[in-house]
Design a protein around this motif. Sequence first.
Motif, mmCIF file in Angstrom:
data_model
loop_
_atom_site.group_PDB
_atom_site.id
_atom_site.type_symbol
_atom_site.label_atom_id
_atom_site.label_comp_id
_atom_site.label_asym_id
_atom_site.label_seq_id
_atom_site.Cartn_x
_atom_site.Cartn_y
_atom_site.Cartn_z
ATOM 1 N N GLU A 75 24.060 23.663 31.443
ATOM 2 C CA GLU A 75 22.616 23.455 31.337
ATOM 3 C C GLU A 75 22.202 23.974 29.969
ATOM 4 O O GLU A 75 22.621 25.066 29.561
ATOM 5 N N SER A 76 21.384 23.205 29.269
ATOM 6 C CA SER A 76 21.012 23.594 27.913
ATOM 7 C C SER A 76 20.311 24.948 27.879
ATOM 8 O O SER A 76 20.368 25.653 26.873
ATOM 9 N N MET A 77 19.696 25.338 28.993
ATOM 10 C CA MET A 77 19.033 26.649 29.006
ATOM 11 C C MET A 77 20.041 27.781 28.848
ATOM 12 O O MET A 77 19.712 28.838 28.318
ATOM 13 N N GLN A 78 21.287 27.557 29.261
ATOM 14 C CA GLN A 78 22.322 28.575 29.078
ATOM 15 C C GLN A 78 22.634 28.745 27.590
ATOM 16 O O GLN A 78 22.786 29.864 27.109
ATOM 17 N N VAL A 79 22.734 27.641 26.892
ATOM 18 C CA VAL A 79 23.009 27.664 25.462
ATOM 19 C C VAL A 79 21.826 28.292 24.734
ATOM 20 O O VAL A 79 21.996 29.153 23.861
ATOM 21 N N LYS A 80 20.632 27.885 25.109
ATOM 22 C CA LYS A 80 19.428 28.409 24.474
ATOM 23 C C LYS A 80 19.318 29.918 24.664
ATOM 24 O O LYS A 80 18.916 30.637 23.744
ATOM 25 N N ALA A 81 19.684 30.418 25.823
ATOM 26 C CA ALA A 81 19.608 31.866 26.085
ATOM 27 C C ALA A 81 20.511 32.639 25.126
ATOM 28 O O ALA A 81 20.120 33.686 24.599
ATOM 29 N N VAL A 82 21.713 32.127 24.881
ATOM 30 C CA VAL A 82 22.634 32.780 23.937
ATOM 31 C C VAL A 82 22.028 32.762 22.536
ATOM 32 O O VAL A 82 22.019 33.782 21.830
ATOM 33 N N ALA A 83 21.496 31.617 22.137
ATOM 34 C CA ALA A 83 20.909 31.480 20.801
ATOM 35 C C ALA A 83 19.650 32.339 20.654
ATOM 36 O O ALA A 83 19.439 32.958 19.604
ATOM 37 N N GLU A 84 18.842 32.408 21.685
ATOM 38 C CA GLU A 84 17.629 33.231 21.622
ATOM 39 C C GLU A 84 17.966 34.711 21.487
ATOM 40 O O GLU A 84 17.303 35.436 20.733
ATOM 41 N N GLU A 85 18.984 35.166 22.199
ATOM 42 C CA GLU A 85 19.396 36.569 22.093
ATOM 43 C C GLU A 85 19.918 36.860 20.683
ATOM 44 O O GLU A 85 19.616 37.904 20.102
ATOM 45 N N HIS A 86 20.672 35.933 20.138
ATOM 46 C CA HIS A 86 21.181 36.114 18.777
ATOM 47 C C HIS A 86 20.017 36.142 17.781
ATOM 48 O O HIS A 86 19.997 36.971 16.859
ATOM 49 N N LEU A 87 19.054 35.272 17.967
ATOM 50 C CA LEU A 87 17.871 35.239 17.103
ATOM 51 C C LEU A 87 17.102 36.555 17.201
ATOM 52 O O LEU A 87 16.641 37.096 16.193
ATOM 53 N N ARG A 88 16.997 37.115 18.392
ATOM 54 C CA ARG A 88 16.318 38.395 18.584
ATOM 55 C C ARG A 88 17.047 39.487 17.795
ATOM 56 O O ARG A 88 16.422 40.313 17.122
ATOM 57 N N GLN A 89 18.377 39.467 17.850
ATOM 58 C CA GLN A 89 19.169 40.456 17.119
ATOM 59 C C GLN A 89 18.992 40.300 15.602
ATOM 60 O O GLN A 89 18.917 41.296 14.872
ATOM 61 N N ILE A 90 18.924 39.070 15.140
ATOM 62 C CA ILE A 90 18.700 38.813 13.710
ATOM 63 C C ILE A 90 17.340 39.357 13.296
ATOM 64 O O ILE A 90 17.212 40.019 12.260
ATOM 65 N N ASP A 91 16.309 39.075 14.103
ATOM 66 C CA ASP A 91 14.965 39.568 13.788
ATOM 67 C C ASP A 91 14.935 41.091 13.739
ATOM 68 O O ASP A 91 14.274 41.679 12.876
ATOM 69 N N GLU A 92 15.670 41.726 14.639
ATOM 70 C CA GLU A 92 15.752 43.189 14.663
ATOM 71 C C GLU A 92 16.415 43.712 13.383
ATOM 72 O O GLU A 92 15.948 44.682 12.785
ATOM 73 N N LYS A 93 17.490 43.053 12.960
ATOM 74 C CA LYS A 93 18.167 43.456 11.727
ATOM 75 C C LYS A 93 17.255 43.261 10.518
ATOM 76 O O LYS A 93 17.229 44.109 9.609
ATOM 77 N N ILE A 94 16.519 42.155 10.496
ATOM 78 C CA ILE A 94 15.604 41.892 9.386
ATOM 79 C C ILE A 94 14.534 42.979 9.324
ATOM 80 O O ILE A 94 14.219 43.490 8.243
ATOM 81 N N ALA A 95 13.985 43.363 10.474
ATOM 82 C CA ALA A 95 12.962 44.406 10.513
ATOM 83 C C ALA A 95 13.522 45.726 9.978
ATOM 84 O O ALA A 95 12.860 46.434 9.201
ATOM 85 N N LYS A 96 14.751 46.071 10.359
ATOM 86 C CA LYS A 96 15.380 47.305 9.864
ATOM 87 C C LYS A 96 15.598 47.227 8.357
ATOM 88 O O LYS A 96 15.360 48.206 7.639
ATOM 89 N N LEU A 97 16.068 46.081 7.881
ATOM 90 C CA LEU A 97 16.287 45.922 6.444
ATOM 91 C C LEU A 97 14.973 46.006 5.663
ATOM 92 O O LEU A 97 14.920 46.616 4.589
ATOM 93 N N GLN A 98 13.899 45.421 6.203
ATOM 94 C CA GLN A 98 12.601 45.492 5.537
ATOM 95 C C GLN A 98 12.102 46.932 5.481
ATOM 96 O O GLN A 98 11.541 47.356 4.466
ATOM 97 N N SER A 99 12.326 47.682 6.545
ATOM 98 C CA SER A 99 11.936 49.086 6.571
ATOM 99 C C SER A 99 12.754 49.884 5.548
ATOM 100 O O SER A 99 12.196 50.714 4.805
ATOM 101 N N MET A 100 14.045 49.635 5.494
ATOM 102 C CA MET A 100 14.902 50.310 4.514
ATOM 103 C C MET A 100 14.445 49.982 3.099
ATOM 104 O O MET A 100 14.364 50.866 2.234
ATOM 105 N N ARG A 101 14.116 48.716 2.873
ATOM 106 C CA ARG A 101 13.686 48.294 1.544
ATOM 107 C C ARG A 101 12.389 48.975 1.154
ATOM 108 O O ARG A 101 12.222 49.436 0.008
ATOM 109 N N ALA A 102 11.449 49.038 2.072
ATOM 110 C CA ALA A 102 10.158 49.673 1.786
ATOM 111 C C ALA A 102 10.351 51.149 1.438
ATOM 112 O O ALA A 102 9.757 51.649 0.475
ATOM 113 N N THR A 103 11.178 51.839 2.212
ATOM 114 C CA THR A 103 11.433 53.259 1.956
ATOM 115 C C THR A 103 12.097 53.451 0.598
ATOM 116 O O THR A 103 11.669 54.294 -0.203
#
Length: 132
Positions: A75-103
């Motif tokens: 079911e495509s929702m299974q694939v989407k769930a994996v991709a959404e979790e990965h996207l969430r992790q990417i967004d989290e990494k971006i937020a950490k990198l932006q915070s590091m950059r600002a500091t």
Amino acid sequence: MNIGDVARNSGVPAKTIRYYEEIGLIHPNRSENGYRDFTETHMHKLAFLGRARALGFSIEDCRTLLALYENENRESMQVKAVAEEHLRQIDEKIAKLQSMRATLSELVDKCAGDHRPDCPILADLSPVGMSE
């Protein structure tokens, strides 16, 4: 196809192909002399894995995605769930990198960069109370 051919056609290095075989992501056929013998299907799976890895999916995510790719009843929702979790992790990494950059940017701005020994960058990196 031999490993060189499939590496060239899939864009995945031979060393990586051997690793994928070692961890059970792919299962090439073996000829009588023991050489790996890859089919067109193997090549497509390797190209799939190469693209997934280029998008930053973990090996375990790749294992999941490959299983879903091979499952015609998925079911495509299974694939989407994996991709959404990965996207969430990417967004989290971006937020950490932006915070590091600002500091770091703030510390660089505070540092005079002259001949004096005082440096807010080193002061920030140093544990409190550390003697010189």
